[in-house]
Design a protein around this motif. Structure first.
Motif, PDB file in Angstrom:
ATOM      1  N   ARG A   6       0.829  -1.201   0.000  1.00 53.53           N
ATOM      2  CA  ARG A   6       0.000   0.000   0.000  1.00 53.53           C
ATOM      3  C   ARG A   6       0.870   1.260   0.000  1.00 53.53           C
ATOM      4  NH1 ARG A   6      -3.713  -1.402   4.041  1.00 53.53           N
ATOM      5  NH2 ARG A   6      -4.931  -2.509   2.509  1.00 53.53           N
ATOM      6  N   ILE A   7       1.933   1.254   0.779  1.00 53.82           N
ATOM      7  CA  ILE A   7       2.847   2.405   0.827  1.00 53.82           C
ATOM      8  C   ILE A   7       3.540   2.583  -0.511  1.00 53.82           C
ATOM      9  CG2 ILE A   7       4.999   3.250   1.843  1.00 53.82           C
ATOM     10  CD1 ILE A   7       4.014   2.004   4.497  1.00 53.82           C
ATOM     11  N   ASN A   8       3.977   1.491  -1.117  1.00 55.33           N
ATOM     12  CA  ASN A   8       4.646   1.592  -2.425  1.00 55.33           C
ATOM     13  C   ASN A   8       3.709   2.112  -3.508  1.00 55.33           C
ATOM     14  OD1 ASN A   8       7.356   0.882  -1.978  1.00 55.33           O
ATOM     15  ND2 ASN A   8       6.749  -1.235  -1.703  1.00 55.33           N
ATOM     16  N   ILE A   9       2.474   1.651  -3.500  1.00 48.40           N
ATOM     17  CA  ILE A   9       1.500   2.150  -4.480  1.00 48.40           C
ATOM     18  C   ILE A   9       1.244   3.625  -4.247  1.00 48.40           C
ATOM     19  CG2 ILE A   9      -0.911   2.012  -5.210  1.00 48.40           C
ATOM     20  CD1 ILE A   9      -0.691  -1.046  -4.633  1.00 48.40           C
ATOM     21  N   PHE A  10       1.119   4.018  -2.984  1.00 50.05           N
ATOM     22  CA  PHE A  10       0.925   5.421  -2.636  1.00 50.05           C
ATOM     23  C   PHE A  10       2.073   6.273  -3.163  1.00 50.05           C
ATOM     24  CE2 PHE A  10       1.762   8.861   0.439  1.00 50.05           C
ATOM     25  CZ  PHE A  10       0.591   9.585   0.289  1.00 50.05           C
ATOM     26  N   LEU A  11       3.308   5.840  -2.933  1.00 47.18           N
ATOM     27  CA  LEU A  11       4.471   6.611  -3.396  1.00 47.18           C
ATOM     28  C   LEU A  11       4.558   6.641  -4.923  1.00 47.18           C
ATOM     29  CD1 LEU A  11       7.115   5.428  -0.777  1.00 47.18           C
ATOM     30  CD2 LEU A  11       5.912   7.629  -0.863  1.00 47.18           C
ATOM     31  N   MET A  12       4.219   5.549  -5.575  1.00 47.05           N
ATOM     32  CA  MET A  12       4.232   5.528  -7.044  1.00 47.05           C
ATOM     33  C   MET A  12       3.207   6.506  -7.607  1.00 47.05           C
ATOM     34  SD  MET A  12       4.857   1.455  -7.979  1.00 47.05           S
ATOM     35  CE  MET A  12       3.311   1.414  -8.771  1.00 47.05           C
ATOM     36  N   ARG A  13       2.038   6.564  -7.002  1.00 53.25           N
ATOM     37  CA  ARG A  13       0.992   7.482  -7.470  1.00 53.25           C
ATOM     38  C   ARG A  13       1.391   8.933  -7.232  1.00 53.25           C
ATOM     39  NH1 ARG A  13      -0.013   3.737 -10.244  1.00 53.25           N
ATOM     40  NH2 ARG A  13      -1.742   2.340  -9.891  1.00 53.25           N
ATOM     41  N   LEU A  14       2.109   9.195  -6.132  1.00 55.12           N
ATOM     42  CA  LEU A  14       2.621  10.550  -5.904  1.00 55.12           C
ATOM     43  C   LEU A  14       3.632  10.920  -6.988  1.00 55.12           C
ATOM     44  CD1 LEU A  14       3.133  10.795  -2.032  1.00 55.12           C
ATOM     45  CD2 LEU A  14       1.365  11.897  -3.416  1.00 55.12           C
ATOM     46  N   ASP A  15       4.487   9.966  -7.352  1.00 50.05           N
ATOM     47  CA  ASP A  15       5.452  10.202  -8.432  1.00 50.05           C
ATOM     48  C   ASP A  15       4.757  10.428  -9.768  1.00 50.05           C
ATOM     49  OD1 ASP A  15       7.622  10.003  -6.756  1.00 50.05           O
ATOM     50  OD2 ASP A  15       8.054   7.906  -7.265  1.00 50.05           O
ATOM     51  N   SER A  19      -2.463  13.889  -6.349  1.00 49.06           N
ATOM     52  CA  SER A  19      -2.454  14.554  -5.048  1.00 49.06           C
ATOM     53  C   SER A  19      -2.363  13.495  -3.950  1.00 49.06           C
ATOM     54  CB  SER A  19      -3.719  15.390  -4.861  1.00 49.06           C
ATOM     55  OG  SER A  19      -4.845  14.550  -4.740  1.00 49.06           O
ATOM     56  N   VAL A  20      -2.105  13.931  -2.736  1.00 54.59           N
ATOM     57  CA  VAL A  20      -1.989  13.001  -1.616  1.00 54.59           C
ATOM     58  C   VAL A  20      -3.302  12.245  -1.413  1.00 54.59           C
ATOM     59  CG1 VAL A  20      -1.620  12.854   0.879  1.00 54.59           C
ATOM     60  CG2 VAL A  20      -0.201  14.373  -0.497  1.00 54.59           C
ATOM     61  N   THR A  21      -4.415  12.953  -1.508  1.00 58.53           N
ATOM     62  CA  THR A  21      -5.726  12.324  -1.317  1.00 58.53           C
ATOM     63  C   THR A  21      -6.005  11.283  -2.397  1.00 58.53           C
ATOM     64  OG1 THR A  21      -6.517  14.391  -0.369  1.00 58.53           O
ATOM     65  CG2 THR A  21      -8.179  12.786  -1.018  1.00 58.53           C
ATOM     66  N   ASP A  22      -5.729  11.634  -3.645  1.00 56.77           N
ATOM     67  CA  ASP A  22      -5.960  10.696  -4.749  1.00 56.77           C
ATOM     68  C   ASP A  22      -5.012   9.495  -4.688  1.00 56.77           C
ATOM     69  OD1 ASP A  22      -8.000  12.277  -5.708  1.00 56.77           O
ATOM     70  OD2 ASP A  22      -6.717  13.334  -7.150  1.00 56.77           O
ATOM     71  N   ALA A  23      -3.780   9.738  -4.288  1.00 56.14           N
ATOM     72  CA  ALA A  23      -2.812   8.647  -4.168  1.00 56.14           C
ATOM     73  C   ALA A  23      -3.237   7.676  -3.066  1.00 56.14           C
ATOM     74  CB  ALA A  23      -1.419   9.197  -3.890  1.00 56.14           C
ATOM     75  N   SER A  26      -6.149   5.633  -4.312  1.00 58.47           N
ATOM     76  CA  SER A  26      -5.674   4.624  -5.258  1.00 58.47           C
ATOM     77  C   SER A  26      -5.032   3.444  -4.531  1.00 58.47           C
ATOM     78  CB  SER A  26      -4.662   5.260  -6.211  1.00 58.47           C
ATOM     79  OG  SER A  26      -4.145   4.315  -7.096  1.00 58.47           O
ATOM     80  N   ALA A  27      -4.274   3.721  -3.487  1.00 57.43           N
ATOM     81  CA  ALA A  27      -3.637   2.644  -2.720  1.00 57.43           C
ATOM     82  C   ALA A  27      -4.676   1.816  -1.988  1.00 57.43           C
ATOM     83  CB  ALA A  27      -2.630   3.235  -1.733  1.00 57.43           C
ATOM     84  N   ARG A  28      -5.721   2.469  -1.463  1.00 58.32           N
ATOM     85  CA  ARG A  28      -6.785   1.720  -0.773  1.00 58.32           C
ATOM     86  C   ARG A  28      -7.564   0.849  -1.738  1.00 58.32           C
ATOM     87  NH1 ARG A  28      -8.814   6.209   0.875  1.00 58.32           N
ATOM     88  NH2 ARG A  28      -7.546   7.208   2.417  1.00 58.32           N
ATOM     89  N   THR A  29      -7.709   1.305  -2.977  1.00 54.33           N
ATOM     90  CA  THR A  29      -8.434   0.529  -3.977  1.00 54.33           C
ATOM     91  C   THR A  29      -7.608  -0.666  -4.457  1.00 54.33           C
ATOM     92  OG1 THR A  29      -9.569   2.515  -4.721  1.00 54.33           O
ATOM     93  CG2 THR A  29      -9.590   0.651  -6.211  1.00 54.33           C
ATOM     94  N   ALA A  30      -6.321  -0.455  -4.645  1.00 57.85           N
ATOM     95  CA  ALA A  30      -5.460  -1.516  -5.163  1.00 57.85           C
ATOM     96  C   ALA A  30      -5.297  -2.659  -4.165  1.00 57.85           C
ATOM     97  CB  ALA A  30      -4.097  -0.948  -5.527  1.00 57.85           C
ATOM     98  N   MET A  31      -5.171  -2.320  -2.913  1.00 59.98           N
ATOM     99  CA  MET A  31      -5.050  -3.329  -1.862  1.00 59.98           C
ATOM    100  C   MET A  31      -6.298  -3.231  -1.005  1.00 59.98           C
ATOM    101  SD  MET A  31      -2.140  -4.718  -2.487  1.00 59.98           S
ATOM    102  CE  MET A  31      -1.951  -5.710  -1.041  1.00 59.98           C
ATOM    103  N   PHE A  32      -6.930  -4.335  -0.725  1.00 52.49           N
ATOM    104  CA  PHE A  32      -8.192  -4.320   0.025  1.00 52.49           C
ATOM    105  C   PHE A  32      -8.012  -3.682   1.395  1.00 52.49           C
ATOM    106  CE2 PHE A  32      -9.328  -8.452  -2.324  1.00 52.49           C
ATOM    107  CZ  PHE A  32      -9.766  -7.745  -3.415  1.00 52.49           C
ATOM    108  N   ASP A  33      -8.906  -2.744   1.725  1.00 53.07           N
ATOM    109  CA  ASP A  33      -8.926  -2.116   3.046  1.00 53.07           C
ATOM    110  C   ASP A  33      -9.966  -2.865   3.878  1.00 53.07           C
ATOM    111  OD1 ASP A  33      -8.792  -0.508   5.234  1.00 53.07           O
ATOM    112  OD2 ASP A  33      -9.521   1.303   4.245  1.00 53.07           O
ATOM    113  N   TYR A  34      -9.514  -3.856   4.625  1.00 49.12           N
ATOM    114  CA  TYR A  34     -10.429  -4.736   5.351  1.00 49.12           C
ATOM    115  C   TYR A  34     -11.168  -4.033   6.477  1.00 49.12           C
ATOM    116  CZ  TYR A  34      -7.864  -8.305   2.820  1.00 49.12           C
ATOM    117  OH  TYR A  34      -7.303  -9.056   1.830  1.00 49.12           O
ATOM    118  N   ALA A  35     -10.677  -2.907   6.941  1.00 52.19           N
ATOM    119  CA  ALA A  35     -11.335  -2.171   8.022  1.00 52.19           C
ATOM    120  C   ALA A  35     -12.462  -1.285   7.501  1.00 52.19           C
ATOM    121  CB  ALA A  35     -10.322  -1.328   8.772  1.00 52.19           C
ATOM    122  N   ASP A  36     -12.573  -1.135   6.203  1.00 56.39           N
ATOM    123  CA  ASP A  36     -13.597  -0.270   5.605  1.00 56.39           C
ATOM    124  C   ASP A  36     -14.912  -1.036   5.474  1.00 56.39           C
ATOM    125  OD1 ASP A  36     -14.825   1.872   4.355  1.00 56.39           O
ATOM    126  OD2 ASP A  36     -14.140   1.269   2.367  1.00 56.39           O
TER     127      ASP A  36
END
Length: 78
Positions: A6-15, A19-23, A26-36
């Protein structure tokens, strides 16, 4: 492992210029957020059905893929 991916996807999207919110979205969508889950799902469904959170998130992804890229799902049916 999920957190690492999730962190790697977040950093890739920032690159990529997101924006931070969109990144983060995107990371939450790519990897399942089981707490949601809704409070009902957390309290009841998780305790009644084994792997409920995974199944629910996987079905969400399946239906989203079916609507946006049906050839991916139909290709597996072949």
């Amino acid at each position: 492992m999920d957190g690492w991916y999730r962190i790697n996807i977040f950093l890739m999207r920032l690159d990529d210029g997101l924006s931070v919110t969109d990144a983060a979205a995107s990371a939450r969508t790519a990897m399942f957020d089981y707490a949601d889950l809704t409070p009902f799902e957390k309290k009841t469904m998780r305790n009644v059905f084994i792997f409920y959170a995974y199944t629910r998130k996987n079905l969400d992804l399946f239906y989203d893929t079916l609507l946006t890229n049906p050839h991916r799902v139909l290709g597996m049916a072949r």
